[in-house]
Write a protein that holds these residues in place. Structure first.
Motif, PDB file in Angstrom:
ATOM      1  N   TYR A 184       0.859  -1.187   0.000  1.00 23.84           N
ATOM      2  CA  TYR A 184       0.000   0.000   0.000  1.00 23.84           C
ATOM      3  C   TYR A 184       0.891   1.231   0.000  1.00 23.84           C
ATOM      4  O   TYR A 184       1.771   1.375   0.860  1.00 23.84           O
ATOM      5  CB  TYR A 184      -0.941   0.035   1.204  1.00 23.84           C
ATOM      6  CG  TYR A 184      -1.950   1.167   1.121  1.00 23.84           C
ATOM      7  CD1 TYR A 184      -3.111   1.028   0.377  1.00 23.84           C
ATOM      8  CD2 TYR A 184      -1.716   2.385   1.754  1.00 23.84           C
ATOM      9  CE1 TYR A 184      -4.017   2.067   0.257  1.00 23.84           C
ATOM     10  CE2 TYR A 184      -2.621   3.433   1.651  1.00 23.84           C
ATOM     11  CZ  TYR A 184      -3.776   3.266   0.897  1.00 23.84           C
ATOM     12  OH  TYR A 184      -4.672   4.297   0.782  1.00 23.84           O
ATOM     13  N   ALA A 185       0.678   2.126  -0.980  1.00 26.57           N
ATOM     14  CA  ALA A 185       1.453   3.354  -1.095  1.00 26.57           C
ATOM     15  C   ALA A 185       0.688   4.476  -0.396  1.00 26.57           C
ATOM     16  O   ALA A 185      -0.297   4.995  -0.921  1.00 26.57           O
ATOM     17  CB  ALA A 185       1.698   3.696  -2.557  1.00 26.57           C
ATOM     18  N   TYR A 186       1.154   4.835   0.788  1.00 22.33           N
ATOM     19  CA  TYR A 186       0.490   5.829   1.629  1.00 22.33           C
ATOM     20  C   TYR A 186       1.016   7.216   1.256  1.00 22.33           C
ATOM     21  O   TYR A 186       2.202   7.392   0.980  1.00 22.33           O
ATOM     22  CB  TYR A 186       0.797   5.521   3.091  1.00 22.33           C
ATOM     23  CG  TYR A 186      -0.163   6.128   4.090  1.00 22.33           C
ATOM     24  CD1 TYR A 186      -1.295   5.426   4.497  1.00 22.33           C
ATOM     25  CD2 TYR A 186       0.054   7.395   4.625  1.00 22.33           C
ATOM     26  CE1 TYR A 186      -2.178   5.976   5.418  1.00 22.33           C
ATOM     27  CE2 TYR A 186      -0.824   7.951   5.535  1.00 22.33           C
ATOM     28  CZ  TYR A 186      -1.944   7.241   5.931  1.00 22.33           C
ATOM     29  OH  TYR A 186      -2.814   7.775   6.831  1.00 22.33           O
ATOM     30  N   ALA A 227      10.384   7.237  -4.371  1.00 18.34           N
ATOM     31  CA  ALA A 227       9.488   6.182  -4.844  1.00 18.34           C
ATOM     32  C   ALA A 227      10.278   4.951  -5.255  1.00 18.34           C
ATOM     33  O   ALA A 227       9.854   3.811  -5.009  1.00 18.34           O
ATOM     34  CB  ALA A 227       8.649   6.701  -6.005  1.00 18.34           C
ATOM     35  N   SER A 228      11.437   5.133  -5.895  1.00 18.76           N
ATOM     36  CA  SER A 228      12.278   3.995  -6.272  1.00 18.76           C
ATOM     37  C   SER A 228      12.744   3.230  -5.045  1.00 18.76           C
ATOM     38  O   SER A 228      12.799   1.987  -5.051  1.00 18.76           O
ATOM     39  CB  SER A 228      13.488   4.470  -7.083  1.00 18.76           C
ATOM     40  OG  SER A 228      13.092   4.944  -8.352  1.00 18.76           O
ATOM     41  N   ASP A 229      13.072   3.948  -3.973  1.00 22.91           N
ATOM     42  CA  ASP A 229      13.467   3.286  -2.730  1.00 22.91           C
ATOM     43  C   ASP A 229      12.324   2.431  -2.191  1.00 22.91           C
ATOM     44  O   ASP A 229      12.534   1.288  -1.744  1.00 22.91           O
ATOM     45  CB  ASP A 229      13.884   4.332  -1.691  1.00 22.91           C
ATOM     46  CG  ASP A 229      14.300   3.710  -0.374  1.00 22.91           C
ATOM     47  OD1 ASP A 229      15.300   2.972  -0.354  1.00 22.91           O
ATOM     48  OD2 ASP A 229      13.613   3.955   0.649  1.00 22.91           O
ATOM     49  N   ALA A 230      11.089   2.963  -2.243  1.00 22.77           N
ATOM     50  CA  ALA A 230       9.928   2.197  -1.782  1.00 22.77           C
ATOM     51  C   ALA A 230       9.720   0.956  -2.637  1.00 22.77           C
ATOM     52  O   ALA A 230       9.425  -0.132  -2.123  1.00 22.77           O
ATOM     53  CB  ALA A 230       8.678   3.085  -1.813  1.00 22.77           C
ATOM     54  N   VAL A 231       9.888   1.096  -3.954  1.00 20.82           N
ATOM     55  CA  VAL A 231       9.718  -0.049  -4.859  1.00 20.82           C
ATOM     56  C   VAL A 231      10.724  -1.141  -4.520  1.00 20.82           C
ATOM     57  O   VAL A 231      10.383  -2.347  -4.474  1.00 20.82           O
ATOM     58  CB  VAL A 231       9.856   0.398  -6.328  1.00 20.82           C
ATOM     59  CG1 VAL A 231       9.989  -0.811  -7.256  1.00 20.82           C
ATOM     60  CG2 VAL A 231       8.651   1.241  -6.743  1.00 20.82           C
TER      61      VAL A 231
END
Length: 330
Positions: A184-186, A227-231
């Motif tokens: 889930y992307a908060y 965002a790349s770190d989250a991916v």
């Protein structure tokens, strides 16, 4: 030199130009029944009012009729994006068809107490997207103000779109596609917790119903590197599909996937919320969940009219107006 002042056009001005009494002007403009006024006189009054740009005073009309035509919509400190803007536009149009005028106040209680707002405007009704205490609601109703609550409440019926349903729609779509480990992307904007937390709860509920692992929730700023770190963290955790808070966050995830050298949906499927115009221009086009804002606006307007008339507000047909738009990202 003092600035010139603009004098408000009054019914006396209309009467003078039309060559009639103020009473006749009032009868014509208010379409008062049981008054014998010739077609010629009526035309002169209407032409004079149009030529002078006359509009009756809202305050005077309220005193005369005993009811305001203003509906005050109180919003929290939300960012006004395409979805909220669409909802307000549809609501305004729907209220206009009922002879009502929408006034929107975005803000928060720290800037100005909500009680000051409704007392200053004296509206016919308040649509509350912000929590009021039972005492505040009772005070408005005692003052003759109808109250339509558009926030989920612990008891009673709400006119709010259930955001848990939005999250469930996202997760169910991904689960049907075969994904068993979701993320889930908060959002990183705390002002939208009103939407984000129940949407995440809906994603979790869908996973519980299918006995799947708890979704891996990560905050995703609108920044490609973050965002790349989250991916990468989702990849390390075995996540194969992500429910994003909204389309803007989903677009950030798409950028993050590209930055990580991966592809959508082969390495990571993504689904957003809102169906903003740029969603269909993404690469790949963004799968998303949309809410029929025309239906929401019509429902809220019907709820206002019902409550003003002393009737119960109709129930929102939420399952029928929240749906998935399938494109290439999931």
């Amino acid at each position: 030199m003092a600035e010139p002042t603009t004098k408000r056009v009054t019914s006396a001005d209309v009467a003078r130009v039309a060559g009639v009494s103020r009473a006749t002007v009032s009868y014509v403009l208010n379409d008062t029944p049981r008054q014998t006024i010739s077609a010629g006189t009526r035309t002169r009054v209407l032409d004079a009012a149009a030529r002078l740009g006359y509009s009756p005073s809202a305050a005077a009309r309220t005193l005369r009729t005993g009811r305001s035509d203003v509906v005050l919509c109180l919003l929290p400190d939300w960012p006004i994006g395409p979805e909220v803007g669409s909802m307000l536009s549809q609501l305004s149009s729907a209220l206009t068809r009922h002879g009502l005028t929408l006034v929107v106040h975005p803000g928060n209680r720290q800037e100005r107490p909500m009680t000051e707002l409704w007392k200053a405007i004296t509206p016919a009704a308040v649509i509350a997207y912000t929590e009021f205490s039972d005492a505040e609601i009772a005070a408005m109703r005692s003052a003759g103000v109808a109250v339509v609550e558009a926030v989920p409440r612990r008891r009673g019926r709400s006119s709010a779109v259930p955001q848990e349903l939005v999250g469930r729609r996202q997760a169910e779509h991904l689960i049907r596609a075969g994904h068993t480990h979701l993320g889930y992307a908060y959002p990183d904007d705390q002002r939208v917790r009103f939407f984000a937390e129940p949407r995440l709860a809906g994603v979790r509920a869908a996973c519980v119903a299918q006995r799947l692992p708890t979704p891996v929730g990560l905050t995703v700023p609108l920044d490609p590197a973050a965002a790349s770190d989250a991916v990468r963290r989702w990849q390390a955790a075995g996540v194969t599909a992500v429910c994003a808070y909204n389309d803007e966050v989903a677009l950030a995830v798409l950028a993050g996937v590209r930055g990580a050298g991966l592809s959508v949906p082969a390495d990571l499927a993504v689904i957003g919320v809102d169906d903003i115009p740029t969603a269909r221009l993404a690469d790949p086009p963004l799968t998303t969940v949309t809410t029929d804002q025309a239906a929401v606006g019509a429902h809220l307007a019907a709820a206002v009219v019902a409550v003003m008339s002393g009737r119960a507000a109709p129930e929102l047909p939420a399952p029928d107006i929240v749906r998935v738009v399938t494109r290439g990202s999931a």
